[in-house]
Design an enzyme around this catalytic site. Structure first.
Site, short mmCIF file in Angstrom:
data_model
loop_
_atom_site.label_atom_id
_atom_site.label_comp_id
_atom_site.label_asym_id
_atom_site.label_seq_id
_atom_site.Cartn_x
_atom_site.Cartn_y
_atom_site.Cartn_z
N LYS A 67 0.86 -1.19 0.00
CA LYS A 67 0.00 0.00 0.00
C LYS A 67 0.89 1.24 0.00
O LYS A 67 1.76 1.38 0.87
CB LYS A 67 -0.87 -0.04 1.25
O1 G3P Z 1 -9.16 1.78 4.75
C1 G3P Z 1 -9.00 3.08 5.23
C2 G3P Z 1 -9.72 3.24 6.50
O2 G3P Z 1 -9.11 2.51 7.50
C3 G3P Z 1 -9.92 4.63 6.92
O3 G3P Z 1 -11.10 4.64 7.62
O4 G3P Z 1 -12.77 5.51 9.15
O5 G3P Z 1 -10.34 6.09 9.47
O6 G3P Z 1 -11.63 7.08 7.60
P1 G3P Z 1 -11.48 5.90 8.51
#
Ligand code: G3P
Length: 217
Positions: A83
């Site tokens: 990634k």
């Molecule tokens: O896959 C990306 C994710 O982990 C981000 O999620 O909820 O932190 O925006 P969030």
């Protein structure tokens, strides 16, 4: 639509994997921190547990260092997707690692033009962050639909991996607009099974069954 699980928690992955719900896993530095585990160890455990791609994120910001980190992460197991962030350095690293035959997931995508660049760089996956766009009053799902249109217009093979999924509604909308993959926290995937009418209907059936006095087993 493929389901990836957005976590580095082994038990949560294993529980969903037993139900055949796990097509892959995504991690990031924040999820590694939350797990309290060593990145190399936990990534290896996850990659051994699931058959599909397991994303492990580089933390360098210069292309050469990203490439070195990416090679090390990819060496953990056959099913690692490296990634990299959607920066020029990340796109360069994506191109080099892709040409070496590795899977690359380009993350932190917030625009259709960024997604177009990632596809040009040969990304295996592009990760648009839905919830974080919604957080600032933009429409995350519109971005998924725009990328779908652009990739289909030119037959790009890069898979749309909708990320930052916060709700069951996000999950439904991703499937509706044709995202190839969504990566969601385990609690969102589990919540997709819930419906108040299912609970109410089951309660009524069980009450009537009790009145029959019968047993199946
Ligand atoms: O896959 C990306 C994710 O982990 C981000 O999620 O909820 O932190 O925006 P969030």
């Amino acid at each position: 639509m493929k389901f990836f699980v957005d976590t580095a928690e082994i038990e949560a992955i294993a529980e969903l994997n037993e139900l055949g719900m796990v097509d892959g896993v995504t991690t990031n530095p924040s999820l590694i921190l939350k797990s309290g585990r060593d990145i190399l160890e936990v990534t290896k455990e996850i990659a051994d547990l699931v058959d599909g791609p397991v994303s492990a994120e580089v933390v360098a910001t210069e292309a050469d260092a990203m490439i070195e980190e990416g090679r090390k992460l990819a060496g953990i197991a056959e099913n690692i997707a490296v990634k990299v962030p959607l920066t020029w350095a990340g796109l360069k690293a994506c191109n080099v690692l892709t040409n070496e035959g590795r899977m690359v997931n380009v993350t932190l995508c917030f625009s259709a033009n960024q997604a177009l660049l990632a596809a040009k760089a040969g990304a295996t996956f592009i990760s648009p962050f839905i919830g974080r766009l919604d957080d600032i009053n933009l429409d995350g799902m519109e971005l998924i639909a725009d990328i779908r249109t652009i990739y289909d217009n030119y037959d790009f093979q890069t898979e749309i991996l909708a990320a930052s999924i916060r709700s069951v509604n996000h999950a439904f909308q991703c499937a509706h607009v044709g995202s190839d993959v969504m990566t969601a926290p385990p609690k969102v995937i589990k919540a997709m099974a819930e419906h108040p009418l299912t609970d109410k209907g089951l309660e009524a059936f069980l009450a009537d069954w009790e009145k029959t006095g019968q047993k199946i087993l």
